[in-house]
Scaffold this active site. Structure first.
Site, PDB file in Angstrom:
ATOM      1  N   ALA A  19       0.797  -1.235   0.000  1.00 26.70           N
ATOM      2  CA  ALA A  19       0.000   0.000   0.000  1.00 26.70           C
ATOM      3  C   ALA A  19       0.829   1.284   0.000  1.00 26.70           C
ATOM      4  CB  ALA A  19      -0.946   0.001   1.205  1.00 26.70           C
ATOM      5  N   GLY A  21       3.710   1.630  -1.685  1.00 21.48           N
ATOM      6  CA  GLY A  21       4.501   1.704  -2.910  1.00 21.48           C
ATOM      7  C   GLY A  21       3.811   2.479  -4.015  1.00 21.48           C
ATOM      8  N   ARG A  22       4.528   2.658  -5.132  1.00 20.07           N
ATOM      9  CA  ARG A  22       3.973   3.435  -6.253  1.00 20.07           C
ATOM     10  C   ARG A  22       2.688   2.813  -6.798  1.00 20.07           C
ATOM     11  NH1 ARG A  22       9.265   3.750  -9.907  1.00 20.07           N
ATOM     12  NH2 ARG A  22       9.284   1.623  -9.109  1.00 20.07           N
ATOM     13  N   ASP A  44       1.376  -3.891   4.036  1.00 19.96           N
ATOM     14  CA  ASP A  44       2.752  -3.608   3.613  1.00 19.96           C
ATOM     15  C   ASP A  44       3.712  -4.378   4.513  1.00 19.96           C
ATOM     16  OD1 ASP A  44       4.796  -2.503   2.079  1.00 19.96           O
ATOM     17  OD2 ASP A  44       3.847  -0.536   2.048  1.00 19.96           O
ATOM     18  N   THR A 109       4.940 -10.158 -10.935  1.00 18.74           N
ATOM     19  CA  THR A 109       5.625 -10.955 -11.954  1.00 18.74           C
ATOM     20  C   THR A 109       6.880 -11.599 -11.350  1.00 18.74           C
ATOM     21  OG1 THR A 109       6.913  -9.047 -12.732  1.00 18.74           O
ATOM     22  CG2 THR A 109       4.813  -9.478 -13.829  1.00 18.74           C
ATOM     23  N   MET A 134      -1.888  -6.015 -16.216  1.00 22.82           N
ATOM     24  CA  MET A 134      -3.323  -5.804 -16.041  1.00 22.82           C
ATOM     25  C   MET A 134      -3.895  -4.757 -16.997  1.00 22.82           C
ATOM     26  SD  MET A 134      -4.636  -7.673 -13.628  1.00 22.82           S
ATOM     27  CE  MET A 134      -3.836  -8.950 -12.651  1.00 22.82           C
ATOM     28  N   HIS A 164      12.010  -0.232 -19.784  1.00 22.38           N
ATOM     29  CA  HIS A 164      11.414   0.123 -18.491  1.00 22.38           C
ATOM     30  C   HIS A 164      12.335   1.069 -17.718  1.00 22.38           C
ATOM     31  CE1 HIS A 164       8.736  -3.298 -19.268  1.00 22.38           C
ATOM     32  NE2 HIS A 164       7.923  -2.737 -18.394  1.00 22.38           N
ATOM     33  N   LYS A 168      13.495  -1.099 -12.249  1.00 16.66           N
ATOM     34  CA  LYS A 168      12.941  -2.443 -12.474  1.00 16.66           C
ATOM     35  C   LYS A 168      14.020  -3.489 -12.218  1.00 16.66           C
ATOM     36  CE  LYS A 168      10.028  -5.166 -15.573  1.00 16.66           C
ATOM     37  NZ  LYS A 168       9.102  -5.492 -14.467  1.00 16.66           N
ATOM     38  N   GLY A 174       7.890  -9.214 -17.330  1.00 17.84           N
ATOM     39  CA  GLY A 174       6.860 -10.255 -17.354  1.00 17.84           C
ATOM     40  C   GLY A 174       5.963 -10.118 -18.578  1.00 17.84           C
TER      41      GLY A 174
END
Length: 276
Positions: A19, A21-22, A44, A109, A134, A164, A168, A174
């Site tokens: 919760a 995090g970005r 978290d 991922t 998603m 990315h 990352k 993924g």
């Protein structure tokens, strides 16, 4: 937030993992903007500085939902958990979800084959939507790749290029791997046998049955993916670019709504978007 909803049905109660995090914050913000879902829990890791604080404090709003590292406490009021964290944490969360009958949307991922088997086993006890991406747009892109791969199974070299942000931790992404899997399956190949992840030195001529991957890392790139079908005299490029993580959050909420009609089973975004 959802108390003023004009919908007759009760809002779906959603908990968010990671919760602080970005991605967690993006999901919480998306939940706050909907009428048919409501934030009901926030998880978290114990080391997070956000533990104990209100989950929507960063929006200048009090939700009454405190961020906790106690999985059961975080899930006690939830119908569904959305999780974009790390494989080990996601599996720990899913084990508790299966025990409590909480459904789960997994955007994490980097799972091993053994971990994927564990998820499939736990999905016999509760409903799960799992996808490496998603985003609605990415999943439509996967469908386009499936169509292209079937038509261009011979005479075309296939390369997947992804970019990315500098933070990352895994490569290829993924999503890039999923693209490779979709293409290989459409062509009747096994990605494990035909993927090429690195090229250096004298590599010899390109094996026509291979699927190549290239990964770029830099700056704040949210996520770019291009699949190149290179033939003699022509090439096709199918590209998807993300400029914001909002697309992942909106896709996740579509997955939450889809789960309302399912009690158990492992589903993916093709199920959610009726692309099968």
């Amino acid at each position: 937030m959802a108390g003023n909803s004009s919908t007759a049905s009760t809002p779906v109660r959603v908990a968010v993992a990671g919760a602080s995090g970005r991605m967690g914050r993006m999901l919480i913000e998306a939940l706050r903007a909907t009428d048919d879902c409501v934030l009901a829990g926030a998880l978290d890791v114990a080391a997070s500085p956000g533990i104990g604080s209100d989950a929507t404090a960063f929006l200048g709003h009090a939700s009454g939902v405190a961020i906790t590292s106690d999985i059961k406490a975080g899930l006690q009021n939830a119908d569904v958990l959305i999780d974009f964290t790390r494989p080990e944490g996601t599996l720990a969360h899913l084990a508790v979800c299966a025990e409590l009958g909480v459904k789960m949307v997994i955007g994490t991922t980097g799972f091993s084959d053994e971990q994927k088997a564990e998820i499939a086993a736990l999905a016999q006890r509760t409903a799960v939507v799992m996808a490496p991406n998603m985003s609605v747009g990415v999943n439509v892109t996967l469908k386009l790749l499936e169509m292209a791969a079937k038509a261009m199974a011979t005479g075309y070299d296939i390369e997947i290029i992804e970019a990315h942000h500098r933070h990352k931790v895994d490569a290829p992404s993924g999503t890039a791997l999923k693209m490779g899997e979709v293409i290989a399956e459409a062509m009747g190949r096994d990605l494990k046998e035909c993927a090429v992840y690195a090229r250096e030195g004298i590599t010899g001529e390109r094996d026509p049955s291979s699927i190549g991957f290239a990964a770029i890392r830099g700056g704040d790139i949210v996520g770019d993916h291009t699949v190149l079908f290179a033939g003699i005299g022509e090439r096709i490029e199918i590209t998807h670019k993300s400029s914001s993580r909002t697309t992942y959050a909106q896709g996740s909420l579509r997955a939450v709504r889809y789960l309302a009609a399912h009690k158990t089973g492992l589903h993916d975004m093709f199920d959610v978007l009726n692309l099968k």
